[in-house]
Design an enzyme around this catalytic site. Sequence first.
Site, PDB file in Angstrom:
ATOM      1  N   LEU A  51       0.890  -0.435   0.241  1.00  0.00           N
ATOM      2  CA  LEU A  51       0.419   0.269   0.098  1.00  0.00           C
ATOM      3  C   LEU A  51       0.747   1.174  -0.036  1.00  0.00           C
ATOM      4  O   LEU A  51       1.274   1.501   0.667  1.00  0.00           O
ATOM      5  CB  LEU A  51      -1.285  -0.208   0.982  1.00  0.00           C
ATOM      6  CG  LEU A  51      -2.079  -0.970   1.343  1.00  0.00           C
ATOM      7  CD1 LEU A  51      -3.056  -0.570   3.052  1.00  0.00           C
ATOM      8  CD2 LEU A  51      -3.197  -0.321   0.345  1.00  0.00           C
ATOM      9  N   ASP A  52       0.536   2.386  -0.974  1.00  0.00           N
ATOM     10  CA  ASP A  52       1.265   3.714  -1.167  1.00  0.00           C
ATOM     11  C   ASP A  52       1.516   4.263   0.311  1.00  0.00           C
ATOM     12  O   ASP A  52       0.447   4.082   0.920  1.00  0.00           O
ATOM     13  CB  ASP A  52       0.946   4.518  -2.059  1.00  0.00           C
ATOM     14  CG  ASP A  52       1.175   4.201  -4.052  1.00  0.00           C
ATOM     15  OD1 ASP A  52       1.492   3.245  -3.891  1.00  0.00           O
ATOM     16  OD2 ASP A  52       0.407   4.139  -4.193  1.00  0.00           O
ATOM     17  N   PRO A  53       2.152   4.924   0.597  1.00  0.00           N
ATOM     18  CA  PRO A  53       2.503   5.845   1.879  1.00  0.00           C
ATOM     19  C   PRO A  53       0.979   6.568   2.235  1.00  0.00           C
ATOM     20  O   PRO A  53       0.976   6.895   3.862  1.00  0.00           O
ATOM     21  CB  PRO A  53       3.713   6.735   2.049  1.00  0.00           C
ATOM     22  CG  PRO A  53       4.307   5.790   1.274  1.00  0.00           C
ATOM     23  CD  PRO A  53       3.671   5.079   0.330  1.00  0.00           C
ATOM     24  N   ARG A 190      -4.989   4.983  -9.275  1.00  0.00           N
ATOM     25  CA  ARG A 190      -4.789   6.379  -9.866  1.00  0.00           C
ATOM     26  C   ARG A 190      -4.767   6.580 -10.990  1.00  0.00           C
ATOM     27  O   ARG A 190      -4.811   7.583 -11.207  1.00  0.00           O
ATOM     28  CB  ARG A 190      -3.196   6.830  -9.466  1.00  0.00           C
ATOM     29  CG  ARG A 190      -2.292   5.580 -10.006  1.00  0.00           C
ATOM     30  CD  ARG A 190      -0.904   6.820  -8.935  1.00  0.00           C
ATOM     31  NE  ARG A 190      -0.732   6.161  -7.836  1.00  0.00           N
ATOM     32  CZ  ARG A 190       0.369   6.835  -7.026  1.00  0.00           C
ATOM     33  NH1 ARG A 190       0.992   7.803  -7.464  1.00  0.00           N
ATOM     34  NH2 ARG A 190       1.470   6.885  -5.980  1.00  0.00           N
TER      35      ARG A 190
END
Length: 319
Positions: A51-53, A190
């Site tokens: 998971l992205d920050p 995204r």
Amino acid sequence: MSAVAPRPKIVKRAVHGVLMLDKPLGLTSNDALQKAKRLFRAEKAGHTGTLDPLATGLLPLTFGAATKFSQVSLEADKGYRATLRLGITTTTGDGEGEIVDQRDDVARGVDLAAIRAACDQFKGPISQMPPMYSALKHQGRALYELAREGVTVERQPRAVTIHVLDIVQWQAAELLLVIDVRCSKGTYIRTLAEDIGARLGCGAHLAGLRRTASGPVDVAQAVTLEQLEALDEDARLSLLKAPDSLLGEWPEVELSNDEAGRFLSGMRRRVALADMPQVRVYGQLPRAFLGSGHVAGGELIADRLLSPIEIASMLVQAV
């Protein structure tokens, strides 16, 4: 000047199971994993999909024997709640990037009917171009590292499937669109946000993202690092789900003790079962999870096996 006392050494131990973590904003998946690993004093641990920050939500962590089955969660469908900011496109496709184009005037002319029509275009099988700001590797380097250096490389589109795309909320004054997405592995939310914005003609970027599900597991079952830190070790251990919880949707096969021993040695076993590509296998008395396999031509064939030491440790941990 007095000497600084050395930090006490953490004595690691064998811990087996799956922790459903609610990852906080700002931490990388590996940072979250290392914090949890220290709290459990675990010898071995891994996570089941980055998971992205800037994203929060469900991050299943695997410990000990459960790490052998991390791929099951990696391959599972995922659920997300995403917030799109219409009218602005950025270099990164999210709120961290520099603004490339701003068309608030166009976005304010967009109504809910147009948004529904645009979202409907992305349901089902679609093709996505992986973004440069992603963890995909090119010649051993993550694409986001190259992107930060201003380098763009050719990428190949990938086929993904959007099973569900529901509109949760449209905040017209703020130009914020909230959607729920259920999708196949490898889907870039995204990119989906940017594509929806492009379809509407006003552009968009991902303003917020929360993973809500992975396979059959829901974020409502997850705990935060703060909650974990507030517990003692026994209470933390009680939160771990058994390693076979990642295989919960697979059919199960139970073997007698003699047959279980032979299966654990890697021998194929004759079974009166139809062919099945994925099964979870158990022994009797005491009932114990042995590993995963498949059935082909009347034979049960091992895929991923636990060791006798892991099985014994899991039985003790469960007491």
